[in-house]
Design a protein around this motif. Sequence first.
Motif, PDB file in Angstrom:
ATOM      1  N   ARG A  99       0.425   3.909  -3.205  1.00  0.00           N
ATOM      2  CA  ARG A  99      -0.238   5.160  -2.866  1.00  0.00           C
ATOM      3  C   ARG A  99       0.168   6.322  -3.769  1.00  0.00           C
ATOM      4  O   ARG A  99      -0.575   7.255  -3.972  1.00  0.00           O
ATOM      5  N   ASP A 142      -5.613  -5.271  -3.425  1.00  0.00           N
ATOM      6  CA  ASP A 142      -5.585  -4.921  -2.007  1.00  0.00           C
ATOM      7  C   ASP A 142      -6.746  -5.580  -1.260  1.00  0.00           C
ATOM      8  O   ASP A 142      -6.582  -6.064  -0.137  1.00  0.00           O
ATOM      9  N   TYR A 158       0.829  -1.208   0.000  1.00  0.00           N
ATOM     10  CA  TYR A 158       0.000   0.000   0.000  1.00  0.00           C
ATOM     11  C   TYR A 158       0.862   1.256   0.000  1.00  0.00           C
ATOM     12  O   TYR A 158       0.533   2.237  -0.666  1.00  0.00           O
ATOM     13  N   LEU A 179      -4.776   4.484   1.353  1.00  0.00           N
ATOM     14  CA  LEU A 179      -3.630   3.569   1.283  1.00  0.00           C
ATOM     15  C   LEU A 179      -2.557   3.941   2.298  1.00  0.00           C
ATOM     16  O   LEU A 179      -1.979   3.062   2.942  1.00  0.00           O
ATOM     17  N   SER A 236      -1.612   1.416   5.263  1.00  0.00           N
ATOM     18  CA  SER A 236      -0.223   0.953   5.297  1.00  0.00           C
ATOM     19  C   SER A 236       0.398   1.227   6.663  1.00  0.00           C
ATOM     20  O   SER A 236       1.054   0.361   7.247  1.00  0.00           O
TER      21      SER A 236
END
Lengths: 189, 72
Positions: free
Chosen positions: A46, A131, A42, A57, A61
């Motif tokens: 991003r 994701d 992530y 994100l 993360s």
Amino acid sequence: MWVYEKKLLYPVEVTTCNPKLARYLMEQYGGADGELAAALRYMNQRYTVPDKVIGVLTDISTEEFSHLEMLATMIYKLTKDATPEQLEQAGLGAHFVNHGHSLFYENAGGVPFTSTYIQSKGDPIADLYEDIAAEEKARATYQWLIDISDDPGVNDALRFLRERENIHSLRFRESVEILKEERDRKKIF
Amino acid sequence: MDRSIFRGSFRPYVSPRDPCPPILVKTFVLPPQIFTNFQQPGLPQNSPEAALKQGSLWPQFVDGFSREEGIS
């Protein structure tokens, strides 16, 4: 930039001396669907996702790193006082030879972490769907860890971590919905 | 918490020559988020203590999981 808070996201209690459980937990530490893979995936994606979902994100993360810290704490507590013989019986003999009592980013089978576990496609939908899948796989991994662990303290923390995967999955699904709203929007510059 | 609305089940084929005692019904998880594309505003919230314990501010997205359930 980050501000580090010197405490765990959720308290970690370990009630049994169980280096074999530490080995299993390493699947979520350095495995393909683990917290390290999630955090790195992530934090890298991003930069190239549309503006509206960058924050999602970055935030998730960051939280994944705090989950990684919880897992490190559990693994450390479960192994720090184990003898080489106990580690060997737990299947961590090869780990001990290579790393001593230190932690390392490996999965439960001892395979070291690799960036080929993750992807960044530069296509927002492809990345967000990866994701979502990653969150559901991590949720399932936590389920099987809960099933195989009989340590009530560890299982309490694992239940918390599993629920966070549910919420992260929801946030990524919402991100997809936000991008779908961009369809046919007339842009005036 | 009523977990049953977040679980599915199916009956796998059972062979008379299965080596292990067959499990007649297999259960799996249908987590809450798959029924929501976008969270509605104003949902009921957990207390801060319960939110930390459960991992979610909103009870609607908590489905729990325990080894006693026997899903595996």
